[in-house]
Design a protein around this motif. Structure first.
Motif, PDB file in Angstrom:
ATOM      1  N   GLN A 199       0.544  -1.499  -0.111  1.00  0.00           N
ATOM      2  CA  GLN A 199       0.154  -0.112  -0.460  1.00  0.00           C
ATOM      3  C   GLN A 199       0.956   1.179   0.076  1.00  0.00           C
ATOM      4  OE1 GLN A 199      -2.416  -0.487   3.255  1.00  0.00           O
ATOM      5  NE2 GLN A 199      -3.631  -1.775   2.509  1.00  0.00           N
ATOM      6  N   ILE A 200       1.806   1.527   0.461  1.00  0.00           N
ATOM      7  CA  ILE A 200       2.683   2.398   1.010  1.00  0.00           C
ATOM      8  C   ILE A 200       3.268   2.855  -0.890  1.00  0.00           C
ATOM      9  CG2 ILE A 200       5.094   3.404   1.854  1.00  0.00           C
ATOM     10  CD1 ILE A 200       4.086   1.526   3.656  1.00  0.00           C
ATOM     11  N   ASP A 201       3.925   1.128  -1.499  1.00  0.00           N
ATOM     12  CA  ASP A 201       3.964   1.757  -2.579  1.00  0.00           C
ATOM     13  C   ASP A 201       3.201   2.287  -3.712  1.00  0.00           C
ATOM     14  OD1 ASP A 201       6.408   1.049  -1.753  1.00  0.00           O
ATOM     15  OD2 ASP A 201       6.301  -1.303  -2.298  1.00  0.00           O
ATOM     16  N   GLY A 202       2.245   1.747  -2.940  1.00  0.00           N
ATOM     17  CA  GLY A 202       0.895   2.642  -4.241  1.00  0.00           C
ATOM     18  C   GLY A 202       0.051   1.163  -4.536  1.00  0.00           C
ATOM     19  N   ALA A 203       0.553   0.660  -4.538  1.00  0.00           N
ATOM     20  CA  ALA A 203       0.135  -0.919  -5.092  1.00  0.00           C
ATOM     21  C   ALA A 203      -1.809  -1.840  -4.323  1.00  0.00           C
ATOM     22  CB  ALA A 203       1.028  -2.541  -4.404  1.00  0.00           C
ATOM     23  N   GLY A 204      -2.382  -1.261  -4.725  1.00  0.00           N
ATOM     24  CA  GLY A 204      -4.062  -0.979  -5.225  1.00  0.00           C
ATOM     25  C   GLY A 204      -4.214  -2.798  -4.866  1.00  0.00           C
ATOM     26  N   LYS A 205      -5.658  -3.203  -4.736  1.00  0.00           N
ATOM     27  CA  LYS A 205      -6.366  -4.756  -4.308  1.00  0.00           C
ATOM     28  C   LYS A 205      -5.901  -5.607  -5.592  1.00  0.00           C
ATOM     29  CE  LYS A 205      -7.888  -3.668  -0.113  1.00  0.00           C
ATOM     30  NZ  LYS A 205      -7.854  -4.480   0.860  1.00  0.00           N
ATOM     31  N   TRP A 206      -5.991  -5.048  -6.605  1.00  0.00           N
ATOM     32  CA  TRP A 206      -5.869  -6.059  -8.314  1.00  0.00           C
ATOM     33  C   TRP A 206      -4.522  -7.188  -7.708  1.00  0.00           C
ATOM     34  CZ3 TRP A 206      -7.773  -9.229 -10.323  1.00  0.00           C
ATOM     35  CH2 TRP A 206      -7.267 -10.359 -11.441  1.00  0.00           C
ATOM     36  N   LYS A 207      -3.240  -5.705  -7.654  1.00  0.00           N
ATOM     37  CA  LYS A 207      -1.825  -5.889  -7.783  1.00  0.00           C
ATOM     38  C   LYS A 207      -1.579  -6.607  -6.301  1.00  0.00           C
ATOM     39  CE  LYS A 207      -0.379  -1.817 -10.760  1.00  0.00           C
ATOM     40  NZ  LYS A 207       0.919  -1.077 -10.788  1.00  0.00           N
ATOM     41  N   GLN A 208      -2.159  -6.237  -4.932  1.00  0.00           N
ATOM     42  CA  GLN A 208      -2.017  -6.987  -3.927  1.00  0.00           C
ATOM     43  C   GLN A 208      -2.131  -8.658  -4.285  1.00  0.00           C
ATOM     44  OE1 GLN A 208      -3.238  -4.628  -0.065  1.00  0.00           O
ATOM     45  NE2 GLN A 208      -3.103  -2.960  -1.250  1.00  0.00           N
ATOM     46  N   LEU A 209      -3.166  -8.462  -4.825  1.00  0.00           N
ATOM     47  CA  LEU A 209      -4.064  -9.823  -5.112  1.00  0.00           C
ATOM     48  C   LEU A 209      -2.479 -10.943  -6.159  1.00  0.00           C
ATOM     49  CD1 LEU A 209      -6.122 -12.135  -4.834  1.00  0.00           C
ATOM     50  CD2 LEU A 209      -6.794 -10.693  -7.301  1.00  0.00           C
ATOM     51  N   ILE A 210      -2.233 -10.112  -6.844  1.00  0.00           N
ATOM     52  CA  ILE A 210      -1.785 -10.664  -7.991  1.00  0.00           C
ATOM     53  C   ILE A 210      -0.139 -11.201  -6.770  1.00  0.00           C
ATOM     54  CG2 ILE A 210      -0.175 -10.634 -10.157  1.00  0.00           C
ATOM     55  CD1 ILE A 210      -3.128 -10.996  -9.957  1.00  0.00           C
ATOM     56  N   HIS A 211       0.621  -9.668  -6.929  1.00  0.00           N
ATOM     57  CA  HIS A 211       1.809 -10.495  -6.593  1.00  0.00           C
ATOM     58  C   HIS A 211       1.711 -10.788  -4.586  1.00  0.00           C
ATOM     59  CE1 HIS A 211       2.716  -7.770 -10.301  1.00  0.00           C
ATOM     60  NE2 HIS A 211       1.596  -6.884 -10.107  1.00  0.00           N
ATOM     61  N   ILE A 212       1.346 -10.331  -3.468  1.00  0.00           N
ATOM     62  CA  ILE A 212       0.891 -11.198  -2.393  1.00  0.00           C
ATOM     63  C   ILE A 212       0.647 -12.490  -2.362  1.00  0.00           C
ATOM     64  CG2 ILE A 212       0.920 -10.545  -0.587  1.00  0.00           C
ATOM     65  CD1 ILE A 212       1.705  -7.892  -0.702  1.00  0.00           C
ATOM     66  N   THR A 213      -1.306 -12.171  -2.877  1.00  0.00           N
ATOM     67  CA  THR A 213      -2.136 -13.238  -2.113  1.00  0.00           C
ATOM     68  C   THR A 213      -1.442 -13.954  -2.567  1.00  0.00           C
ATOM     69  OG1 THR A 213      -3.997 -11.641  -0.946  1.00  0.00           O
ATOM     70  CG2 THR A 213      -4.496 -14.025  -0.812  1.00  0.00           C
ATOM     71  N   LEU A 214      -2.251 -14.755  -3.986  1.00  0.00           N
ATOM     72  CA  LEU A 214      -1.861 -15.951  -4.586  1.00  0.00           C
ATOM     73  C   LEU A 214      -0.442 -16.591  -5.163  1.00  0.00           C
ATOM     74  CD1 LEU A 214      -4.033 -14.749  -7.900  1.00  0.00           C
ATOM     75  CD2 LEU A 214      -4.305 -15.853  -5.698  1.00  0.00           C
ATOM     76  N   PRO A 215       0.971 -15.497  -5.247  1.00  0.00           N
ATOM     77  CA  PRO A 215       1.624 -16.714  -4.749  1.00  0.00           C
ATOM     78  C   PRO A 215       2.117 -17.253  -3.165  1.00  0.00           C
ATOM     79  CG  PRO A 215       2.484 -14.353  -5.631  1.00  0.00           C
ATOM     80  CD  PRO A 215       0.779 -14.480  -5.127  1.00  0.00           C
ATOM     81  N   ALA A 216       0.752 -16.007  -2.355  1.00  0.00           N
ATOM     82  CA  ALA A 216       1.318 -16.837  -1.077  1.00  0.00           C
ATOM     83  C   ALA A 216       0.310 -18.000  -0.779  1.00  0.00           C
ATOM     84  CB  ALA A 216       0.915 -15.881   0.052  1.00  0.00           C
ATOM     85  N   ILE A 217      -0.703 -18.475  -1.326  1.00  0.00           N
ATOM     86  CA  ILE A 217      -1.401 -19.484  -1.199  1.00  0.00           C
ATOM     87  C   ILE A 217      -1.075 -20.645  -2.463  1.00  0.00           C
ATOM     88  CG2 ILE A 217      -3.061 -17.884  -0.081  1.00  0.00           C
ATOM     89  CD1 ILE A 217      -4.982 -18.440  -2.428  1.00  0.00           C
ATOM     90  N   ALA A 218      -0.611 -19.957  -3.222  1.00  0.00           N
ATOM     91  CA  ALA A 218       0.489 -21.389  -3.973  1.00  0.00           C
ATOM     92  C   ALA A 218       0.736 -22.200  -5.144  1.00  0.00           C
ATOM     93  CB  ALA A 218       1.273 -20.687  -5.838  1.00  0.00           C
ATOM     94  N   PRO A 219       1.230 -22.373  -3.226  1.00  0.00           N
ATOM     95  CA  PRO A 219       1.720 -23.978  -2.767  1.00  0.00           C
ATOM     96  C   PRO A 219       0.311 -24.975  -2.282  1.00  0.00           C
ATOM     97  CG  PRO A 219       3.120 -22.472  -1.759  1.00  0.00           C
ATOM     98  CD  PRO A 219       2.861 -21.543  -2.566  1.00  0.00           C
ATOM     99  N   THR A 220      -0.624 -23.841  -2.003  1.00  0.00           N
ATOM    100  CA  THR A 220      -1.780 -25.228  -0.780  1.00  0.00           C
ATOM    101  C   THR A 220      -3.150 -25.038  -2.085  1.00  0.00           C
ATOM    102  OG1 THR A 220      -2.017 -24.398   0.558  1.00  0.00           O
ATOM    103  CG2 THR A 220      -3.770 -24.710   0.164  1.00  0.00           C
ATOM    104  N   ILE A 221      -2.498 -24.202  -3.783  1.00  0.00           N
ATOM    105  CA  ILE A 221      -3.261 -24.021  -4.576  1.00  0.00           C
ATOM    106  C   ILE A 221      -2.978 -25.560  -5.668  1.00  0.00           C
ATOM    107  CG2 ILE A 221      -4.317 -23.373  -6.943  1.00  0.00           C
ATOM    108  CD1 ILE A 221      -4.212 -20.630  -5.477  1.00  0.00           C
ATOM    109  N   VAL A 222      -1.212 -25.579  -5.735  1.00  0.00           N
ATOM    110  CA  VAL A 222      -1.055 -26.387  -6.503  1.00  0.00           C
ATOM    111  C   VAL A 222      -1.107 -28.144  -5.641  1.00  0.00           C
ATOM    112  CG1 VAL A 222       1.274 -27.359  -7.335  1.00  0.00           C
ATOM    113  CG2 VAL A 222       0.962 -25.735  -7.144  1.00  0.00           C
ATOM    114  N   ILE A 223      -0.662 -28.165  -4.003  1.00  0.00           N
ATOM    115  CA  ILE A 223      -0.865 -29.560  -3.591  1.00  0.00           C
ATOM    116  C   ILE A 223      -2.740 -30.005  -3.679  1.00  0.00           C
ATOM    117  CG2 ILE A 223      -1.330 -30.844  -1.440  1.00  0.00           C
ATOM    118  CD1 ILE A 223       1.577 -30.653  -1.881  1.00  0.00           C
ATOM    119  N   MET A 224      -3.428 -28.972  -3.855  1.00  0.00           N
ATOM    120  CA  MET A 224      -4.966 -29.468  -3.633  1.00  0.00           C
ATOM    121  C   MET A 224      -5.549 -30.004  -5.285  1.00  0.00           C
ATOM    122  SD  MET A 224      -6.193 -28.468  -0.841  1.00  0.00           S
ATOM    123  CE  MET A 224      -7.893 -29.753  -1.542  1.00  0.00           C
TER     124      MET A 224
END
Length: 303
Positions: A199-224
Motif C-alpha cells: 500500500q505504501i508503494d501504491g499497489a491497489g487491491k488487484w496488484k496486492q492479489l496478483i503479487h502477494i496473495t496468490l503467490p502466498a497460497i500458490a503451494p496450497t493451490i498446487v497441492i490441492m
C-alpha cells in the motif's frame, strides 16, 4: 542402542500423538489396504463357492471384455467430461470464494456468509438429490424460473443435454463453502506487513492479489490440484444413480455407476472389479504425471 534409545525417547515425548494416529492407521488398513487383496478377482472368474484363491484364472479377459464393450466409449467420455467440467468450474470456485471472504472486513457479515456457504456440505446427499429432483420437475422451482423468463416447462432431469450442467452446478453449490476453508487458512498465514508495504508503494487491491496473495497460497493451490487430478476419474456413483435414469444414460452413465450396476445388481464381480482396477490405475497415472509436472515447473509437489 542409539536407535532404540531415540525411539523410546520419541515415544515418551509424543505418546499422545501416537495414540491419536492409531485410529487413523486402523481405518486405512482396514478399509483401504485390506480390501486391496480382493482386487485379484479382476484376473479370475470369481465364484463365491470357490473363494478368491480357488477361482479359475482368466488373465486379462475381463479387461479385454470391458475394452470391447459397446459402453466403453460412452463411459469414458461421460466420466472425463463430467470430471473436466467439475475441475474447470469447481476447482477455482472455493479459491475465489476464499479470496472474496478474505477481503470482507465486516465480521458479522463474513461469519454469516461462511455459515451459509458451509451448510450445503452437511446436507445429506439423499436430501440434495431429492431437492434437485423436485426442483427439476415441470412444476418445480427451476421451471418456475424458466417460465418467468418466457421459457417453456419441461422435465429437466429427463433431458440428457441438461444433466451435466445440473450435476456440476449442484456439486459446486454443495462443496464450494467447505472447500474454501483450507484456502482461508492459508490466507490467514499471509504476513499483513506485506500488504502494508504494498500500500505504501501504491499497489491497489488487484496488484496486492496478483503479487502477494496468490503467490502466498500458490503451494496450497498446487497441492490441492495434484490431489484433485489423482481422483479425477473417481466420480462418486451415489449422486449419479440417484439422479440419472435410462433416458439420460447417454450423458449421465459413468464408470462408477456402471460398476454399481454390473457388480451389485448383475453380480458380475470379476468384471466390475476389473473396471474399477482400470479406473484406479488411470487415477494413479494422473497423480504421478501431475506431481512430476508440478515438481518440474514449481517447487511444490507431494513428494
Amino acid at each position: 542402542m542409539k536407535l532404540s534409545y531415540r525411539i523410546k525417547k520419541d515415544w515418551k515425548r509424543n505418546r499422545s500423538l501416537y495414540f491419536m494416529v492409531i485410529p487413523v492407521l486402523f481405518f486405512y488398513i482396514l478399509f483401504h489396504y485390506k480390501p486391496m487383496y480382493g482386487a485379484i478377482i479382476a484376473f479370475k472368474e470369481y465364484t463365491p463357492a470357490l473363494g478368491v484363491m480357488d477361482s479359475p484364472w482368466v488373465g486379462f479377459d475381463n479387461f479385454i471384455r470391458f475394452f470391447k464393450s459397446v459402453y466403453f466409449i460412452r463411459l469414458i467420455r461421460n466420466t472425463i467430461l463430467l470430471s473436466v467440467y467439475n475441475l474447470i468450474l469447481g476447482f477455482p470456485a472455493p479459491i475465489i470464494l476464499a479470496l472474496l471472504l478474505n477481503e470482507v472486513r465486516h465480521k458479522k457479515f463474513k461469519s454469516i456468509t461462511q455459515t451459509v456457504t458451509y451448510l450445503p456440505h452437511f446436507i445429506s446427499l439423499i436430501v440434495v438429490t431429492g431437492m434437485l429432483t423436485d426442483f427439476s420437475m415441470t412444476t418445480g422451482l427451476f421451471n418456475d424460473l424458466v417460465a418467468m423468463f418466457g421459457g417453456s416447462r419441461s422435465p429437466l432431469l429427463q433431458d440428457p443435454k441438461l444433466y451435466r450442467s445440473i450435476y456440476v452446478l449442484s456439486s459446486i453449490w454443495q462443496e464450494v463453502g467447505w472447500g474454501s476453508i483450507i484456502y482461508l487458512s492459508a490466507l490467514a498465514g499471509v504476513d499483513s506487513q506485506l500488504y502494508e508495504a504494498a500500500q505504501i508503494d501504491g499497489a491497489g487491491k488487484w496488484k496486492q492479489l496478483i503479487h502477494i496473495t496468490l503467490p502466498a497460497i500458490a503451494p496450497t493451490i498446487v497441492i490441492m490440484f495434484i490431489l484433485k487430478m489423482g481422483s479425477l476419474m473417481n466420480m462418486g456413483y451415489e449422486k449419479t444413480i440417484l439422479l440419472y435414469n435410462p433416458s439420460t444414460y447417454e450423458t449421465a452413465d459413468i464408470i462408477s455407476s456402471y460398476i454399481y450396476r454390473i457388480g451389485l445388481l448383475e453380480q458380475d464381480w470379476s468384471y466390475s472389479t476389473a473396471i474399477g482396477l482400470f479406473n484406479s490405475v488411470i487415477n494413479f497415472g494422473l497423480l504421478l504425471f501431475t506431481n512430476k509436472m508440478s515438481k518440474r515447473y514449481s517447487e511444490t509437489s507431494l513428494w
